[in-house]
Structure formats: structure tokens, C-alpha cells
Design a protein around this motif. Structure first.
Motif, PDB file in Angstrom:
ATOM      1  N   SER A  31      34.201  18.952 -45.672  1.00 55.57           N
ATOM      2  CA  SER A  31      33.007  19.611 -45.129  1.00 55.57           C
ATOM      3  C   SER A  31      31.865  18.610 -45.140  1.00 55.57           C
ATOM      4  N   THR A  32      31.401  18.230 -43.962  1.00 56.78           N
ATOM      5  CA  THR A  32      30.320  17.240 -43.908  1.00 56.78           C
ATOM      6  C   THR A  32      29.034  17.809 -44.531  1.00 56.78           C
ATOM      7  N   GLY A  33      28.780  19.109 -44.322  1.00 58.11           N
ATOM      8  CA  GLY A  33      27.595  19.723 -44.931  1.00 58.11           C
ATOM      9  C   GLY A  33      27.655  19.593 -46.455  1.00 58.11           C
ATOM     10  N   ASP A  34      28.837  19.905 -47.033  1.00 57.51           N
ATOM     11  CA  ASP A  34      28.994  19.788 -48.500  1.00 57.51           C
ATOM     12  C   ASP A  34      28.811  18.339 -48.953  1.00 57.51           C
ATOM     13  N   PHE A  36      27.038  16.003 -47.581  1.00 53.80           N
ATOM     14  CA  PHE A  36      25.612  15.641 -47.549  1.00 53.80           C
ATOM     15  C   PHE A  36      24.860  16.303 -48.703  1.00 53.80           C
ATOM     16  N   ARG A  37      25.231  17.565 -49.019  1.00 52.06           N
ATOM     17  CA  ARG A  37      24.525  18.253 -50.124  1.00 52.06           C
ATOM     18  C   ARG A  37      24.823  17.577 -51.462  1.00 52.06           C
ATOM     19  N   ILE A  38      26.037  17.051 -51.631  1.00 52.99           N
ATOM     20  CA  ILE A  38      26.356  16.317 -52.872  1.00 52.99           C
ATOM     21  C   ILE A  38      25.494  15.056 -52.949  1.00 52.99           C
ATOM     22  N   PHE A  53      17.019  15.781 -41.528  1.00 51.65           N
ATOM     23  CA  PHE A  53      17.558  16.524 -40.388  1.00 51.65           C
ATOM     24  C   PHE A  53      18.010  17.914 -40.821  1.00 51.65           C
ATOM     25  N   MET A  54      18.646  17.979 -41.982  1.00 53.08           N
ATOM     26  CA  MET A  54      19.238  19.247 -42.444  1.00 53.08           C
ATOM     27  C   MET A  54      18.181  20.317 -42.693  1.00 53.08           C
ATOM     28  N   ASP A  55      17.070  19.937 -43.243  1.00 53.08           N
ATOM     29  CA  ASP A  55      16.053  20.925 -43.627  1.00 53.08           C
ATOM     30  C   ASP A  55      15.586  21.774 -42.457  1.00 53.08           C
ATOM     31  N   GLY A  57      17.524  22.199 -39.694  1.00 56.22           N
ATOM     32  CA  GLY A  57      18.677  22.678 -38.935  1.00 56.22           C
ATOM     33  C   GLY A  57      19.052  21.782 -37.781  1.00 56.22           C
ATOM     34  N   ASN A  58      18.587  20.528 -37.816  1.00 56.20           N
ATOM     35  CA  ASN A  58      18.996  19.575 -36.769  1.00 56.20           C
ATOM     36  C   ASN A  58      20.213  18.790 -37.224  1.00 56.20           C
ATOM     37  N   LEU A  59      20.877  18.135 -36.275  1.00 54.45           N
ATOM     38  CA  LEU A  59      22.076  17.381 -36.628  1.00 54.45           C
ATOM     39  C   LEU A  59      21.715  16.027 -37.233  1.00 54.45           C
ATOM     40  N   VAL A  60      22.447  15.657 -38.249  1.00 46.75           N
ATOM     41  CA  VAL A  60      22.350  14.311 -38.834  1.00 46.75           C
ATOM     42  C   VAL A  60      22.929  13.345 -37.788  1.00 46.75           C
ATOM     43  N   PRO A  61      22.339  12.154 -37.599  1.00 44.55           N
ATOM     44  CA  PRO A  61      22.829  11.244 -36.548  1.00 44.55           C
ATOM     45  C   PRO A  61      24.330  10.922 -36.689  1.00 44.55           C
ATOM     46  N   ILE A  64      25.784   8.150 -39.119  1.00 44.68           N
ATOM     47  CA  ILE A  64      25.830   8.490 -40.550  1.00 44.68           C
ATOM     48  C   ILE A  64      27.016   9.415 -40.819  1.00 44.68           C
ATOM     49  N   VAL A  65      27.170  10.409 -39.939  1.00 45.48           N
ATOM     50  CA  VAL A  65      28.230  11.408 -40.135  1.00 45.48           C
ATOM     51  C   VAL A  65      29.604  10.732 -40.071  1.00 45.48           C
ATOM     52  N   ILE A  66      29.780   9.901 -39.054  1.00 48.78           N
ATOM     53  CA  ILE A  66      31.099   9.295 -38.820  1.00 48.78           C
ATOM     54  C   ILE A  66      31.483   8.376 -39.987  1.00 48.78           C
ATOM     55  N   ASP A  85      35.675  20.936 -41.693  1.00 51.58           N
ATOM     56  CA  ASP A  85      34.768  22.101 -41.658  1.00 51.58           C
ATOM     57  C   ASP A  85      33.357  21.590 -41.353  1.00 51.58           C
ATOM     58  N   GLY A  86      32.853  21.971 -40.182  1.00 56.50           N
ATOM     59  CA  GLY A  86      31.508  21.502 -39.802  1.00 56.50           C
ATOM     60  C   GLY A  86      31.534  20.113 -39.197  1.00 56.50           C
ATOM     61  N   PHE A  87      32.685  19.657 -38.857  1.00 56.45           N
ATOM     62  CA  PHE A  87      32.878  18.347 -38.218  1.00 56.45           C
ATOM     63  C   PHE A  87      34.139  18.432 -37.361  1.00 56.45           C
ATOM     64  N   PRO A  88      34.180  17.907 -36.152  1.00 51.06           N
ATOM     65  CA  PRO A  88      33.093  17.254 -35.427  1.00 51.06           C
ATOM     66  C   PRO A  88      32.105  18.263 -34.839  1.00 51.06           C
ATOM     67  N   ARG A  89      30.839  17.881 -34.797  1.00 47.78           N
ATOM     68  CA  ARG A  89      29.796  18.761 -34.275  1.00 47.78           C
ATOM     69  C   ARG A  89      29.216  18.228 -32.971  1.00 47.78           C
ATOM     70  N   THR A  90      29.659  17.077 -32.516  1.00 50.22           N
ATOM     71  CA  THR A  90      29.275  16.558 -31.190  1.00 50.22           C
ATOM     72  C   THR A  90      30.537  15.969 -30.564  1.00 50.22           C
ATOM     73  N   ASN A  92      30.787  13.078 -29.272  1.00 48.30           N
ATOM     74  CA  ASN A  92      30.918  11.704 -29.794  1.00 48.30           C
ATOM     75  C   ASN A  92      31.652  11.679 -31.125  1.00 48.30           C
ATOM     76  N   GLN A  93      31.344  12.636 -31.981  1.00 48.67           N
ATOM     77  CA  GLN A  93      32.036  12.707 -33.282  1.00 48.67           C
ATOM     78  C   GLN A  93      33.524  13.013 -33.076  1.00 48.67           C
ATOM     79  N   ALA A  94      33.833  13.862 -32.095  1.00 49.54           N
ATOM     80  CA  ALA A  94      35.244  14.201 -31.834  1.00 49.54           C
ATOM     81  C   ALA A  94      36.005  12.955 -31.371  1.00 49.54           C
ATOM     82  N   SER A 133      20.756  28.226 -52.490  1.00 50.78           N
ATOM     83  CA  SER A 133      19.457  27.547 -52.541  1.00 50.78           C
ATOM     84  C   SER A 133      19.267  26.696 -51.279  1.00 50.78           C
ATOM     85  N   ARG A 134      20.079  26.961 -50.263  1.00 56.49           N
ATOM     86  CA  ARG A 134      19.986  26.160 -49.040  1.00 56.49           C
ATOM     87  C   ARG A 134      18.687  26.433 -48.294  1.00 56.49           C
ATOM     88  N   ILE A 135      17.903  25.378 -48.123  1.00 57.22           N
ATOM     89  CA  ILE A 135      16.602  25.527 -47.447  1.00 57.22           C
ATOM     90  C   ILE A 135      16.814  25.993 -46.010  1.00 57.22           C
TER      91      ILE A 135
HETATM   92  P1  AMP Z   1      26.855  23.064 -42.797  1.00 55.03           P
HETATM   93  O1  AMP Z   1      27.000  23.136 -44.281  1.00 55.03           O
HETATM   94  O2  AMP Z   1      28.133  22.705 -42.103  1.00 55.03           O
HETATM   95  O3  AMP Z   1      26.213  24.298 -42.217  1.00 55.03           O
HETATM   96  O4  AMP Z   1      25.862  21.856 -42.496  1.00 55.03           O
HETATM   97  C1  AMP Z   1      24.527  21.873 -42.967  1.00 55.03           C
HETATM   98  C2  AMP Z   1      23.718  20.852 -42.200  1.00 55.03           C
HETATM   99  O5  AMP Z   1      24.240  19.543 -42.444  1.00 55.03           O
HETATM  100  C3  AMP Z   1      23.729  21.001 -40.690  1.00 55.03           C
HETATM  101  O6  AMP Z   1      22.780  21.954 -40.220  1.00 55.03           O
HETATM  102  C4  AMP Z   1      23.373  19.575 -40.261  1.00 55.03           C
HETATM  103  O7  AMP Z   1      21.997  19.317 -40.444  1.00 55.03           O
HETATM  104  C5  AMP Z   1      24.140  18.747 -41.278  1.00 55.03           C
HETATM  105  N1  AMP Z   1      25.519  18.465 -40.791  1.00 55.03           N
HETATM  106  C6  AMP Z   1      26.671  18.903 -41.346  1.00 55.03           C
HETATM  107  N2  AMP Z   1      27.727  18.457 -40.658  1.00 55.03           N
HETATM  108  C7  AMP Z   1      27.234  17.730 -39.634  1.00 55.03           C
HETATM  109  C8  AMP Z   1      27.822  17.032 -38.556  1.00 55.03           C
HETATM  110  N3  AMP Z   1      29.159  16.998 -38.388  1.00 55.03           N
HETATM  111  N4  AMP Z   1      26.997  16.407 -37.680  1.00 55.03           N
HETATM  112  C9  AMP Z   1      25.653  16.427 -37.834  1.00 55.03           C
HETATM  113  N5  AMP Z   1      25.036  17.079 -38.821  1.00 55.03           N
HETATM  114  C10 AMP Z   1      25.812  17.738 -39.719  1.00 55.03           C
END
Ligand code: AMP
Length: 189
Positions: A31-34, A36-38, A53-55, A57-61, A64-66, A85-90, A92-94, A133-135
Motif C-alpha cells: 500500500s503506497t499510502g501506508d 508514505f504514512r510510515i 501532497f497527501m494533506d 488529497g493530491n497525488l504524490v509525484p 517518488i511513488v515509483i 493497494d492504492g497503486f498504480p494511481r496514474t 504512468n505508474q501503471a 488520525s488521517r488529516i
Molecule cells: P491512500 O492511503 O491509498 O488513500 O493514500 C493516501 C494518500 O497518499 C493519497 O491521497 C495520495 O496523496 C498519496 N498516495 C498514495 N498512493 C499514491 C500513488 N500511487 N500515487 C500518488 N499518490 C499516492
């Protein structure tokens, strides 16, 4: 090895279902979201960059994600496979994911999309906000932005896997166990 993309908008239940799937099939939860949170909890440079970006709700570039995903894949090449889970989100990521997997003689076996309407998604995210506690769960404007970003940037990813004949869709409304059983029947097909 089984590599599965669990796809769907924020609040669709990807995290909940991933946790059950990794136990049943002994897979790695990617999970890319997890991730990033770690990083954010550990106050790493990457975490602080992603937070910008996360705060809102925008996508992380993508770059960085890849890089983050590639590192996690390389650390787990001996596993039974991954639930993405939560990847690929664009798109380009796919494309980057396909290239990373090919380099390691791996493929995506299937994408499973959880279909949930916006009204239900907003209710679920607001409920989650009471216990997390997710902002990005805490305010209506951020939730709406995440849903818009999903429609604009992430939904096209499903076409990428449709073209590859890997796309499966299921109704994401119902009991957790019923949805889990429907996902398993797609995986075991
Ligand atoms: P999630 O936990 O999957 O809801 O992700 C929380 C936040 O992390 C998203 O709203 C994005 O800001 C960032 N994020 C997670 N996964 C990606 C991804 N694959 N590409 C870009 N941003 C991501």
C-alpha cells in the motif's frame, strides 16, 4: 507468484480487503499510502515531501511513488506475490509497474476493481475519520478533492488493464465477508 491490483476510489474498502487477502494467500501488502504514512511517522525526508501532497488529497509525484514501490518489490522478490493497494494511481505508474515487473520476470495476474458510489464513499470516509488520525479524512473539501483526483487521474488506469484483459469489477457494497468471497472467486478462477 500471484500479483493482484486491488483498485477503487478512496473509501472503497481496499485496505480492509487487502488485510484479509494477504492472510489467505500469504501475499505482501504493498500500500503506497501506508508506506508514505510510515515515512511520515519516522519524519524521513521522503515522508515530509509526500505530506505536502497527501494533506490536501493530491497525488504524490510519480517519480517518488515509483521509486518507493520498486524498493518494496525488490525487497520481497522471494514472496508469494503482492497485493497492490492504492497503486498504480496514474497511467504512468501503471506503465512503470509493468516495466519493473518484466525486469524481474513477473506479471500482474489481475486487477479487481471495487465499485462503490460517491455517496457511500463519503459516508465511509467520514466514519473512518472518527477513528483515524488521517488529516485527509477530516474535511469535506479534501474528501471531494480526492474523489475528483480519482476520477481524473486514476480511473484511466482501469483502461490500461482492460486492454490487457486483466480487469475484473465487483460490487463493493455489502458485508466485508461477502465482498471478500467475491474477490476470492475472481482470484481462484
Ligand atoms: P491512500 O492511503 O491509498 O488513500 O493514500 C493516501 C494518500 O497518499 C493519497 O491521497 C495520495 O496523496 C498519496 N498516495 C498514495 N498512493 C499514491 C500513488 N500511487 N500515487 C500518488 N499518490 C499516492
Amino acid at each position: 507468484m500471484k500479483n493482484i491490483i486491488l483498485f477503487g476510489p478512496p473509501g472503497a474498502g481496499k485496505g480492509t480487503q487487502s488485510n484479509k487477502l494477504i492472510q489467505k494467500y500469504n501475499l505482501i501488502h504493498l500500500s503506497t499510502g501506508d508506506l508514505f504514512r510510515i515515512h511520515l511517522n519516522n519524519k524521513t525526508e521522503l515522508g515530509l515531501e509526500a505530506k505536502k501532497f497527501m494533506d490536501n488529497g493530491n497525488l504524490v509525484p510519480d517519480s517518488i511513488v515509483i521509486n518507493t514501490v520498486e524498493k518494496k518489490i525488490l525487497e520481497n522478490l522471494n514472496s508469494n506475490g503482492f497485493i497492490f493497494d492504492g497503486f498504480p494511481r496514474t497511467v504512468n505508474q501503471a506503465i512503470a509497474l509493468d516495466q519493473m515487473l518484466v525486469k524481474n520476470n513477473l506479471i500482474i495476474d489481475l486487477m479487481i476493481a471495487l465499485n462503490v458510489n460517491d455517496e457511500e464513499l463519503k459516508e465511509r470516509i467520514k466514519k473512518r475519520a472518527l477513528v483515524s488520525s488521517r488529516i485527509d479524512d477530516q474535511n469535506e473539501e479534501k474528501i471531494n478533492n480526492r474523489l475528483q483526483v480519482y476520477t481524473k487521474e486514476t480511473l484511466p488506469v482501469s483502461n490500461h488493464y482492460r486492454k490487457l484483459d486483466k480487469y475484473n469489477e465487483i460490487n463493493g457494497i455489502g458485508s466485508i465477508d461477502d465482498i471478500f468471497n467475491k474477490i476470492c472467486s475472481k482470484i481462484d478462477k
